[in-house]
Motif scaffolding. Structure first.
Motif, PDB file in Angstrom:
ATOM      1  N   GLU A 235       0.759  -1.281  -0.043  1.00 44.49           N
ATOM      2  CA  GLU A 235       0.024  -0.129   0.028  1.00 44.49           C
ATOM      3  C   GLU A 235       0.920   1.252  -0.023  1.00 44.49           C
ATOM      4  N   GLU A 236       2.131   1.113   0.472  1.00 41.99           N
ATOM      5  CA  GLU A 236       3.073   2.193   0.289  1.00 41.99           C
ATOM      6  C   GLU A 236       3.256   2.738  -0.875  1.00 41.99           C
ATOM      7  N   GLY A 237       3.074   3.944  -1.064  1.00 47.47           N
ATOM      8  CA  GLY A 237       3.289   4.697  -2.339  1.00 47.47           C
ATOM      9  C   GLY A 237       2.236   4.324  -3.432  1.00 47.47           C
ATOM     10  N   LEU A 238       1.340   3.613  -3.376  1.00 42.85           N
ATOM     11  CA  LEU A 238       0.375   3.073  -4.074  1.00 42.85           C
ATOM     12  C   LEU A 238      -0.578   4.392  -4.810  1.00 42.85           C
ATOM     13  N   PHE A 239      -0.769   4.796  -5.907  1.00 43.62           N
ATOM     14  CA  PHE A 239      -1.739   5.627  -6.371  1.00 43.62           C
ATOM     15  C   PHE A 239      -0.977   7.044  -6.245  1.00 43.62           C
ATOM     16  N   SER A 242       3.582  10.157 -10.353  1.00 45.42           N
ATOM     17  CA  SER A 242       3.340  11.489 -11.375  1.00 45.42           C
ATOM     18  C   SER A 242       2.354  11.051 -12.500  1.00 45.42           C
ATOM     19  N   PRO A 243       2.627   9.912 -13.053  1.00 43.72           N
ATOM     20  CA  PRO A 243       1.808   9.533 -14.360  1.00 43.72           C
ATOM     21  C   PRO A 243       0.473   9.310 -14.207  1.00 43.72           C
ATOM     22  N   LEU A 244      -0.014   9.376 -12.629  1.00 44.13           N
ATOM     23  CA  LEU A 244      -1.245   9.178 -12.312  1.00 44.13           C
ATOM     24  C   LEU A 244      -1.888  10.548 -12.232  1.00 44.13           C
ATOM     25  N   VAL A 245      -1.389  11.338 -11.303  1.00 44.21           N
ATOM     26  CA  VAL A 245      -1.645  12.765 -11.120  1.00 44.21           C
ATOM     27  C   VAL A 245      -1.691  13.606 -12.383  1.00 44.21           C
ATOM     28  N   GLN A 246      -0.786  13.558 -13.087  1.00 42.88           N
ATOM     29  CA  GLN A 246      -0.672  14.320 -14.495  1.00 42.88           C
ATOM     30  C   GLN A 246      -2.276  14.083 -15.391  1.00 42.88           C
ATOM     31  N   PRO A 247      -2.284  12.990 -15.664  1.00 41.34           N
ATOM     32  CA  PRO A 247      -3.596  12.618 -16.460  1.00 41.34           C
ATOM     33  C   PRO A 247      -4.763  13.271 -15.651  1.00 41.34           C
ATOM     34  N   TYR A 248      -4.819  13.028 -14.396  1.00 37.07           N
ATOM     35  CA  TYR A 248      -5.871  13.653 -13.669  1.00 37.07           C
ATOM     36  C   TYR A 248      -6.168  15.093 -13.806  1.00 37.07           C
ATOM     37  N   LYS A 249      -5.016  15.849 -13.698  1.00 36.97           N
ATOM     38  CA  LYS A 249      -4.946  17.194 -13.492  1.00 36.97           C
ATOM     39  C   LYS A 249      -5.237  17.493 -15.163  1.00 36.97           C
ATOM     40  N   ALA A 250      -4.768  16.913 -16.190  1.00 35.09           N
ATOM     41  CA  ALA A 250      -5.018  17.354 -17.582  1.00 35.09           C
ATOM     42  C   ALA A 250      -6.629  17.232 -17.645  1.00 35.09           C
ATOM     43  N   ILE A 251      -7.210  16.050 -17.184  1.00 32.93           N
ATOM     44  CA  ILE A 251      -8.829  15.944 -17.231  1.00 32.93           C
ATOM     45  C   ILE A 251      -9.459  17.057 -16.548  1.00 32.93           C
ATOM     46  N   PHE A 252      -9.318  17.250 -15.194  1.00 37.49           N
ATOM     47  CA  PHE A 252     -10.117  18.117 -14.337  1.00 37.49           C
ATOM     48  C   PHE A 252      -9.607  19.613 -14.046  1.00 37.49           C
ATOM     49  N   LEU A 336      -4.753   9.241   1.910  1.00 42.25           N
ATOM     50  CA  LEU A 336      -4.475   9.154   0.218  1.00 42.25           C
ATOM     51  C   LEU A 336      -5.205  10.349  -0.465  1.00 42.25           C
ATOM     52  N   LEU A 337      -6.570  10.311  -0.302  1.00 41.90           N
ATOM     53  CA  LEU A 337      -7.342  11.453  -0.914  1.00 41.90           C
ATOM     54  C   LEU A 337      -6.985  12.865  -0.607  1.00 41.90           C
ATOM     55  N   ALA A 338      -6.520  13.048   0.727  1.00 42.11           N
ATOM     56  CA  ALA A 338      -6.208  14.449   1.228  1.00 42.11           C
ATOM     57  C   ALA A 338      -5.020  14.842   0.391  1.00 42.11           C
ATOM     58  N   TRP A 339      -4.038  13.754   0.242  1.00 42.66           N
ATOM     59  CA  TRP A 339      -2.746  13.992  -0.496  1.00 42.66           C
ATOM     60  C   TRP A 339      -3.054  14.249  -2.147  1.00 42.66           C
ATOM     61  N   TRP A 340      -3.801  13.906  -2.638  1.00 43.04           N
ATOM     62  CA  TRP A 340      -4.552  14.010  -3.865  1.00 43.04           C
ATOM     63  C   TRP A 340      -5.091  15.403  -4.069  1.00 43.04           C
ATOM     64  N   THR A 341      -5.691  15.802  -3.234  1.00 42.87           N
ATOM     65  CA  THR A 341      -6.628  17.045  -3.114  1.00 42.87           C
ATOM     66  C   THR A 341      -5.390  18.114  -3.099  1.00 42.87           C
ATOM     67  N   ARG A 342      -4.286  17.891  -2.254  1.00 43.15           N
ATOM     68  CA  ARG A 342      -3.266  18.887  -2.281  1.00 43.15           C
ATOM     69  C   ARG A 342      -2.673  19.108  -3.730  1.00 43.15           C
ATOM     70  N   LYS A 343      -2.387  17.726  -4.311  1.00 43.03           N
ATOM     71  CA  LYS A 343      -1.286  17.641  -5.690  1.00 43.03           C
ATOM     72  C   LYS A 343      -2.602  18.285  -6.537  1.00 43.03           C
ATOM     73  N   VAL A 344      -3.800  18.085  -6.617  1.00 36.67           N
ATOM     74  CA  VAL A 344      -4.338  18.419  -7.649  1.00 36.67           C
ATOM     75  C   VAL A 344      -4.953  20.118  -7.607  1.00 36.67           C
ATOM     76  N   PHE A 345      -5.182  20.490  -6.500  1.00 31.34           N
ATOM     77  CA  PHE A 345      -5.640  21.863  -6.215  1.00 31.34           C
ATOM     78  C   PHE A 345      -4.787  22.641  -5.272  1.00 31.34           C
ATOM     79  N   GLY A 346      -3.799  22.089  -4.691  1.00 32.72           N
ATOM     80  CA  GLY A 346      -2.800  23.003  -4.047  1.00 32.72           C
ATOM     81  C   GLY A 346      -2.912  22.932  -2.647  1.00 32.72           C
ATOM     82  N   THR A 347      -2.282  23.623  -1.805  1.00 36.23           N
ATOM     83  CA  THR A 347      -2.360  23.797  -0.348  1.00 36.23           C
ATOM     84  C   THR A 347      -3.054  25.091   0.147  1.00 36.23           C
TER      85      THR A 347
END
Length: 381
Positions: A235-239, A242-252, A336-347
């Motif tokens: 589970e460590e490091g899963l999701f 950067s290749p996961l976050v980049q497409p998400y940001k490109a979409i949303f 993990l979802l909080a991490w994604w929120t920071r990565k996508v929308f910033g702090t």
């Protein structure tokens, strides 16, 4: 008996109703044209309404596979909700639903939340109109997926070339040279339990040899932070790659915001991101999805790629987030979802403001000043 004679003037009252009162041909033609124009206007108005309705359904359908369900048919979601309504009306005890039915019902609820008008409209429409609505929603969903897979094809190649620097670079247009035949793409697609740097492993994967068959039962390396999995803690490091976050940001948010991932850390400029996303949305830019498909050599969308079935793989990912086995797993999902929120929308630093700091800000200070002036005027009266 002599025939009645019709003069150019109206006949006196009491004349035979079979006698036509003469009018000019121009007047009659003007009235006919006006009637035809009125009928045409009504017809065109109805067609315009129908076109607007069709465009509305298609546009709303584009979001379904991003925020509702990637593979389930709308008819299956509706049928599951109808079946549960029938169960509630029966005298039998509430049945225990298998996981597949639970997924369909969650999908229907997500659909109703995303399209708040859908549930009531599906109940009110005539059956033919209802079928047309579903058809147009599917058309929008399929069109969005087609746009997604074609546009992400070049974006993913750019990201791979920039991050892994393969030689030769991944071709941004030709997908037949990707997949496991390409060392860079193969490294990212390789199951985490296998070592892509081992030439025996590479040959086994390419030959579909025993012990090296790649299926949806393995997490691909590209899903892990720095493309490395800990076999003792998968589970460590899963999701977190950067290749996961980049497409998400490109979409949303926007394709350009996806390029900033490597340098922005957790302190991205929220205002800049939101402005960029709003600008791209209103300018009609399209953004794309499905990373594994873009890394593979498959040239068109299909749910099975060799031995890898995307449908159960997608459901495994959904279950990871929606069906954690206990409280500890649930806390990790929330983190993990909080991490994604920071990565996508910033702090956001808003929560760090004290009450005193908020009170001294000009909006609140002006409100106090206006109240004080009003109190002073009242006391002087």
């Amino acid at each position: 008996m002599s025939q009645p004679v019709v003069d150019d003037v109206p006949q006196p009252q009491g004349s035979s109703p079979s006698i036509a009162l003469a009018t000019s041909e121009d007047a009659r033609q003007r009235r006919k044209i006006a009637e035809l124009e009125e009928k045409l206007q009504v017809l065109e108005s109805g067609q315009a309404i129908k076109r607007r309705e069709t465009n509305y359904y298609i546009s709303k359908g584009r979001a379904i596979q991003c925020i509702v369900t990637l593979y389930d048919a709308l008819e299956d979601l509706i049928a599951e909700n109808d079946r549960r309504c029938d169960d509630q009306q029966s005298d039998e005890d509430s049945p225990v639903h298998p996981h597949s039915q639970e997924c369909l019902q969650f999908g229907y609820i997500a659909l109703s939340n995303a399209l708040s008008w859908f549930h009531s409209r599906a109940s009110e429409l005539e059956y033919d109109e209802y079928l047309q609505m579903l058809k147009k929603l599917r058309q929008g969903a399929d069109g969005a997926r087609g746009d997604d897979t074609s546009k992400l094809k070049s974006l993913v190649a750019d990201w791979v070339n920039r991050e892994l620097k393969p030689h030769p670079p991944v071709d941004t247009d030709d997908k037949s040279c990707r997949g496991f035949v390409n060392d860079a793409c193969g490294r990212l697609l390789c199951p985490t339990e296998l070592d892509w740097s081992n030439p025996i492993v590479r040959a086994g994967i390419r030959d579909h040899a025993g012990g090296h068959v790649v299926t949806e039962m393995s997490w691909p390396t590209f899903m892990y932070e720095k493309y490395t999995a800990n076999p003792d803690n998968l589970e460590e490091g899963l999701f977190k790659s950067s290749p996961l976050v980049q497409p998400y940001k490109a979409i949303f948010t926007s394709p350009s915001s996806a390029k900033e991932f490597a340098n922005e850390g957790d302190g991205a400029d929220i205002i800049a991101n939101n402005r960029r996303a709003s600008k791209d949305f209103h300018s009609g830019k399209k953004v794309k999805t499905h990373l594994r498909l873009a890394l593979s050599s498959v040239t068109s969308w299909r749910s099975i790629d060799g031995d890898f079935d995307y449908i159960p793989f997608w459901r495994t990912i959904v279950d990871f987030f929606e069906r954690p086995p206990g409280r500890a797993a649930q806390r990790k999902v929330e983190q993990l979802l909080a991490w994604w929120t920071r990565k996508v929308f910033g702090t956001s630093h808003r929560a760090e403001l004290s009450d005193g700091a908020k009170a001294n800000m000009s909006v609140n200070a002006l409100a106090r000043q206006r109240a004080q002036l009003d109190d002073a005027a009242f006391d002087s009266d």
